[in-house]
Design a protein around this motif. Sequence first.
Motif, PDB file in Angstrom:
ATOM      1  N   MET A 286     -35.289  82.458-100.620  1.00 16.26           N
ATOM      2  CA  MET A 286     -35.468  83.119 -99.337  1.00 16.26           C
ATOM      3  C   MET A 286     -36.886  83.676 -99.266  1.00 16.26           C
ATOM      4  N   THR A 287     -37.614  83.331 -98.207  1.00 16.99           N
ATOM      5  CA  THR A 287     -38.975  83.802 -97.974  1.00 16.99           C
ATOM      6  C   THR A 287     -39.014  84.502 -96.623  1.00 16.99           C
ATOM      7  N   PRO A 288     -40.091  85.218 -96.313  1.00 13.24           N
ATOM      8  CA  PRO A 288     -40.182  85.830 -94.983  1.00 13.24           C
ATOM      9  C   PRO A 288     -40.098  84.822 -93.852  1.00 13.24           C
ATOM     10  N   GLU A 289     -40.452  83.571 -94.139  1.00 15.45           N
ATOM     11  CA  GLU A 289     -40.386  82.524 -93.114  1.00 15.45           C
ATOM     12  C   GLU A 289     -39.020  81.864 -93.036  1.00 15.45           C
ATOM     13  N   GLY A 290     -38.130  82.178 -93.979  1.00 16.37           N
ATOM     14  CA  GLY A 290     -36.815  81.570 -93.996  1.00 16.37           C
ATOM     15  C   GLY A 290     -36.540  80.883 -95.313  1.00 16.37           C
ATOM     16  N   PRO A 291     -35.415  80.160 -95.425  1.00 17.26           N
ATOM     17  CA  PRO A 291     -35.063  79.500 -96.684  1.00 17.26           C
ATOM     18  C   PRO A 291     -36.017  78.362 -97.007  1.00 17.26           C
ATOM     19  N   ARG A 292     -36.350  78.237 -98.287  1.00 21.82           N
ATOM     20  CA  ARG A 292     -37.228  77.170 -98.770  1.00 21.82           C
ATOM     21  C   ARG A 292     -36.540  76.448 -99.913  1.00 21.82           C
ATOM     22  N   VAL A 293     -36.359  75.145 -99.763  1.00 19.06           N
ATOM     23  CA  VAL A 293     -35.722  74.338-100.810  1.00 19.06           C
ATOM     24  C   VAL A 293     -36.766  74.025-101.878  1.00 19.06           C
ATOM     25  N   LEU A 294     -36.491  74.423-103.107  1.00 20.19           N
ATOM     26  CA  LEU A 294     -37.458  74.244-104.197  1.00 20.19           C
ATOM     27  C   LEU A 294     -37.265  72.940-104.950  1.00 20.19           C
ATOM     28  N   THR A 295     -36.111  72.296-104.804  1.00 11.12           N
ATOM     29  CA  THR A 295     -35.816  71.100-105.594  1.00 11.12           C
ATOM     30  C   THR A 295     -35.925  69.838-104.733  1.00 11.12           C
ATOM     31  N   LEU A 296     -37.079  69.701-104.104  1.00 12.50           N
ATOM     32  CA  LEU A 296     -37.423  68.503-103.345  1.00 12.50           C
ATOM     33  C   LEU A 296     -38.767  67.988-103.843  1.00 12.50           C
ATOM     34  N   LEU A 297     -38.986  66.670-103.715  1.00 14.20           N
ATOM     35  CA  LEU A 297     -40.286  66.135-104.081  1.00 14.20           C
ATOM     36  C   LEU A 297     -41.383  66.626-103.154  1.00 14.20           C
ATOM     37  N   GLU A 298     -41.037  66.747-101.871  1.00 11.57           N
ATOM     38  CA  GLU A 298     -42.006  67.218-100.863  1.00 11.57           C
ATOM     39  C   GLU A 298     -41.415  68.406-100.118  1.00 11.57           C
ATOM     40  N   ASP A 299     -42.287  69.294 -99.671  1.00  8.97           N
ATOM     41  CA  ASP A 299     -41.846  70.416 -98.843  1.00  8.97           C
ATOM     42  C   ASP A 299     -41.512  69.927 -97.446  1.00  8.97           C
TER      43      ASP A 299
END
Length: 299
Positions: A286-299
């Motif tokens: 969880m970031t101030p911008e919303g959820p961020r998936v960390l287990t992807l090859l690309e953002d």
Amino acid sequence: MSSHRGASRRPSLPSFLSGLGRAPGASGPDGSAGPRPRPMVRLKSPREITLMRDAGRVVAKALAEARKLAVPGATTADMDEAVAAVFREHDAQPLFLGYPCSTKGKPPFPAVICSSVNEHVVHGIPNKRPLREGDVVSIDTGCKVGGWCGDSAVTLAIGAIPPDVQKLLDVTSETLALAIRAMGRCRYWSEVASLMEQYVKSQGFHVIEKFVGHGIGQDMHEEPQVPNFVSKALRKNDIRLEPGIVLAVEPMVAMGTKDVRTLDDGWTVETKDRRPSAHFEHTIAMTPEGPRVLTLLED
């Protein structure tokens, strides 16, 4: 790797569920506006989340290599070696290899992936049995890079599979995507878990309740436990979705009964009715911008 209880395009929330997820700042699911008890959770800084992203990319690359072997005739032992090779290439420490068993007298986990075929739900041990057309296999793996962990899972079809089994995989994958999307609009995890549970049930399947997701950071299993369903225990000790919290979210869905048993090896968990199940997982910050998936090859 799931904690014992006790990616595709993210779909929008189904219309019949869209009103249930409150935006951040709203009251909790019981209508109260005040603070609630919660597990002790170590929040991660933006820098630490960036470091976790490095581990997440390695996990994603490893799963991509395993996916290439999801063909008839390949073995889960082949997949295990392919993932191990990626970890060696990136000087990553496998999280599963040597993990102690919770069953007294049973050996530590012997591989770098959990490979759970058909009715096996989680924690299956890789072997040399050739995969057959129509099988489904859940591949779960994790690693540590620079002192920080990543953990992810995907369920793969081996050749053509029956339509009802394909629906099972689609619904489980969509449940994870739904959860990620909902994390950006809900204040507490119980709201997200409710959406997940209701969606799975609306599709005619069952959430497996004995195993749940977990917090993750410098250790693979950290507080809190992250169920995919709502219970009194969750409502009493809810998880606030605030910047810095990092969760391994992993819905496990069964075609038939949600009841499971552990086999004699001390690790492999299967459905009691021996019908198929599916398992998908991502590490999500969880970031101030919303959820961020960390287990992807690309953002």
